[in-house]
Structure formats: C-alpha cells, structure tokens
Design a protein around this motif. Structure first.
Motif, mmCIF file in Angstrom:
data_model
loop_
_atom_site.group_PDB
_atom_site.id
_atom_site.type_symbol
_atom_site.label_atom_id
_atom_site.label_comp_id
_atom_site.label_asym_id
_atom_site.label_seq_id
_atom_site.Cartn_x
_atom_site.Cartn_y
_atom_site.Cartn_z
ATOM 1 N N VAL A 86 8.119 -6.602 3.214
ATOM 2 C CA VAL A 86 7.286 -5.404 3.357
ATOM 3 C C VAL A 86 6.222 -5.337 2.263
ATOM 4 O O VAL A 86 5.041 -5.080 2.543
ATOM 5 C CB VAL A 86 8.146 -4.125 3.330
ATOM 6 C CG1 VAL A 86 7.259 -2.878 3.287
ATOM 7 C CG2 VAL A 86 9.049 -4.073 4.547
ATOM 8 N N THR A 87 6.615 -5.576 1.024
ATOM 9 C CA THR A 87 5.675 -5.430 -0.081
ATOM 10 C C THR A 87 4.657 -6.575 -0.134
ATOM 11 O O THR A 87 3.473 -6.333 -0.393
ATOM 12 C CB THR A 87 6.424 -5.345 -1.426
ATOM 13 O OG1 THR A 87 7.293 -6.481 -1.576
ATOM 14 C CG2 THR A 87 7.249 -4.066 -1.490
ATOM 15 N N GLY A 90 2.358 -6.161 2.703
ATOM 16 C CA GLY A 90 1.598 -4.932 2.488
ATOM 17 C C GLY A 90 0.419 -5.107 1.553
ATOM 18 O O GLY A 90 -0.612 -4.445 1.713
ATOM 19 N N ALA A 93 -2.495 -6.298 3.583
ATOM 20 C CA ALA A 93 -2.599 -5.671 4.900
ATOM 21 C C ALA A 93 -3.987 -5.093 5.145
ATOM 22 O O ALA A 93 -4.606 -5.338 6.191
ATOM 23 C CB ALA A 93 -1.532 -4.582 5.049
ATOM 24 N N TYR A 109 -3.601 4.194 7.242
ATOM 25 C CA TYR A 109 -2.182 4.030 6.922
ATOM 26 C C TYR A 109 -1.431 3.309 8.038
ATOM 27 O O TYR A 109 -0.366 2.728 7.807
ATOM 28 C CB TYR A 109 -1.533 5.384 6.648
ATOM 29 C CG TYR A 109 -1.412 6.296 7.845
ATOM 30 C CD1 TYR A 109 -0.366 6.161 8.751
ATOM 31 C CD2 TYR A 109 -2.346 7.314 8.069
ATOM 32 C CE1 TYR A 109 -0.238 7.001 9.856
ATOM 33 C CE2 TYR A 109 -2.241 8.151 9.173
ATOM 34 C CZ TYR A 109 -1.188 7.985 10.052
ATOM 35 O OH TYR A 109 -1.091 8.806 11.145
ATOM 36 N N VAL A 112 -0.670 -0.484 7.285
ATOM 37 C CA VAL A 112 0.470 -0.748 6.401
ATOM 38 C C VAL A 112 1.774 -0.404 7.102
ATOM 39 O O VAL A 112 2.772 -1.132 6.990
ATOM 40 C CB VAL A 112 0.333 0.047 5.089
ATOM 41 C CG1 VAL A 112 1.496 -0.265 4.150
ATOM 42 C CG2 VAL A 112 -0.990 -0.266 4.410
ATOM 43 N N SER A 116 5.375 -2.685 8.056
ATOM 44 C CA SER A 116 6.717 -2.235 7.682
ATOM 45 C C SER A 116 7.646 -2.192 8.886
ATOM 46 O O SER A 116 8.816 -2.576 8.794
ATOM 47 C CB SER A 116 6.636 -0.847 7.038
ATOM 48 O OG SER A 116 5.877 -0.883 5.849
ATOM 49 N N LEU A 160 7.891 0.902 1.745
ATOM 50 C CA LEU A 160 6.637 1.385 2.328
ATOM 51 C C LEU A 160 5.750 2.040 1.274
ATOM 52 O O LEU A 160 4.526 1.831 1.255
ATOM 53 C CB LEU A 160 6.942 2.382 3.451
ATOM 54 C CG LEU A 160 5.727 2.978 4.168
ATOM 55 C CD1 LEU A 160 4.924 1.887 4.860
ATOM 56 C CD2 LEU A 160 6.179 4.028 5.186
ATOM 57 N N ALA A 163 4.171 -0.628 -0.629
ATOM 58 C CA ALA A 163 3.173 -1.299 0.202
ATOM 59 C C ALA A 163 1.872 -0.500 0.255
ATOM 60 O O ALA A 163 0.773 -1.073 0.185
ATOM 61 C CB ALA A 163 3.730 -1.513 1.611
ATOM 62 N N SER A 167 -1.398 -2.190 -1.399
ATOM 63 C CA SER A 167 -2.497 -2.504 -0.475
ATOM 64 C C SER A 167 -3.796 -1.839 -0.902
ATOM 65 O O SER A 167 -4.879 -2.436 -0.790
ATOM 66 C CB SER A 167 -2.134 -2.069 0.944
ATOM 67 O OG SER A 167 -1.981 -0.659 1.030
#
Length: 275
Positions: A86-87, A90, A93, A109, A112, A116, A160, A163, A167
């Motif tokens: 995820v990270t 992200g 992203a 948003y 991102v 996730s 999240l 992320a 991002s």
C-alpha cells in the motif's frame, strides 16, 4: 435542499465509478503478460516465508517452544507485505496518474484509495493461505478470531494514511521513494515478524515495550493473538500497570490519518500542474 442532495449523490456516484475502474484496471494490469499471472500474488509472500522458515526457524531455531510459530511467521509476513504494498504503490500513485488527472476532473484521493483496495484484494487472497496453514497445523479457532476484522481495518487505515501523505509529498520530493524503502527495511527488522517477541522480552522488556508502540507491531501481535494463540504477548498485557499507554498506537494512527488528509487536501488542487 433536494438539489444539493442530488448533486452530492451524483458526485459520489461518479467518484465510485472512477474508483471501481481504477481498482479493476490495476488488478488486471498488475501481472499482465506474465506466465504465472495472479499466482505471483501467492508466490511472493510464500517464497519469503519459506526462506525465513528455513533460515530462522529450522536452522537458527527461532520460536522454539512457541505454539504454531510457523503460522505466526506467515501471518506476520502477509500483513507486513500488505503494509509495504500500500505505501510503496501509494508513493507514486499521484505522479503515475498525471495524464489521467489532466484529462478528467475527479477527486484526487480516489487514485490513492484505488491502490489500497487493490492491495486489500491481495491481502484477502493471502489470508486464505494463512487459513489453510492454520487448518493444517490444527490451530484451535475460537471467538477471538472475530478480532481480526478491526485489526485489518486499523491496518488499512494506517497504511492508507501513510499512502496519502507520501503520495502528496512525492510530487515535489522525488527522492522520497528511496527514503521510504530504507525506512521499510529498518522497520522490517524492528518489527517482530521473523523472530518472536518473547526473544526481545528475554533480552530487554523495555525495548519490547517500545517496539509495541509501533502500530504495525501492535497489529501483527494482536492478529496472532486473535487467530493463533492467546499466549501471544500483546500491548494489552505489556502496559497493564499503565493502561492509557496501550492506546498510543491507536492515537498515532488517528493523528496520522487527520494530518495526512489535511495535507493531501491542501496539495491536491495543484497536483496536475506540479507533475
């Protein structure tokens, strides 16, 4: 009032359609052209688990005397891989969807969030392998297992939030991906994944308590407690004399979520121009 509600409903319906398409596209393109395809979703954590099991459990005897430590190891690897996926995805992203943002107007948003949810699908698939290993090892599943749901939710929110923050920062700070890779390497060894927390407790209970303030470490230990064994040490037992300290990881997650949301919202109007 009715017009406002209709407009709001249309706006979020449009955002949901964009989100759905981004998740589907990301999941389809991830292993497009590869021979094994989606099998890589399973092979990546399983290969890491196999190496760690052979080196640390079989040869170095980590986890001796700890019930079902091999299952604990696989669960830790799966949860850490989700956090990493995820990270890491992200970070790039927003920059990676620069052309899309210039062509379409939609909430940033969503980009991102799509990454996730795509990673969450992979997590669900990997947890099926964990469930299979649980069954093979004869782990007793009790009512504690329901606790895995809020734990996964906490992990989703924490990853999240990071992320969103990463991002937005990466748009201007392009060295951030290398910095984050280094942080993840350090974090992996500083989190009780391939070694039991009991080893750290034996060496220094103070260090073990500090490690448990890391939200990812707290989640992994809580997940092991919920699914595998009530003997797994968790933050709830560590800080019994000071119960308020137990909530530090949750406060970190909450504060980070708010700060990252505010920062992302502040920077998002200029994303298309800055990329």
């Amino acid at each position: 009032m009715d017009g406002f509600l209709v407009n709001l409903r249309q706006r979020y319906s449009y955002s949901f359609i964009i989100l759905k398409q981004l998740v589907i596209t990301d999941f389809k393109l991830r292993y497009k052209g590869s021979v094994l395809g989606y099998v890589w979703t399973l092979l990546k954590p399983l290969s890491l688990f196999a190496v760690m099991y052979l080196v640390f459990v079989h040869f170095l005897k980590f986890g001796q005397g700890i019930p079902h430590f091999e299952v604990q190891l696989l669960l830790g690897v799966v949860l850490w891989n989700y956090f990493t996926e995820v990270t890491v995805s992200g970070i790039t992203a927003i920059v990676g969807k620069g052309d899309l943002m210039r062509k379409l107007h939609f909430p940033r948003y969503v980009i991102v969030l799509a990454g996730s949810f795509s990673a969450l699908i992979n997590l669900g698939i990997n947890l099926l392998i964990v469930a299979l290993l649980i069954a093979i090892n004869g782990v007793d599943i009790t009512s504690r297992a329901i606790l895995i749901l809020p734990i996964i939710m906490e992990l989703f929110v924490f990853a999240l939030a990071l992320a969103f923050l990463l991002s937005a920062m990466y748009v201007k700070l392009r060295d951030l991906n290398y910095i984050w890779e280094l942080i993840l390497q350090v974090g992996f060894y500083a989190t009780p994944i391939f070694y039991p927390l009991a080893m750290v407790i034996d060496a220094s209970e103070t260090i073990a308590k500090l490690m448990m303030l890391n939200p990812v470490a707290q989640m992994i230990q809580d997940a092991r407690y919920a699914l595998i064994s009530p003997d797994v040490p968790t933050i709830w037992g560590f800080y019994s004399p000071h119960p308020t300290l137990r909530f530090i990881p949750f406060v970190i997650v909450g504060v980070l979520l708010v700060l990252s949301a505010v920062y992302f919202k502040k920077k998002s109007p200029s994303f298309a121009e800055d990329i």
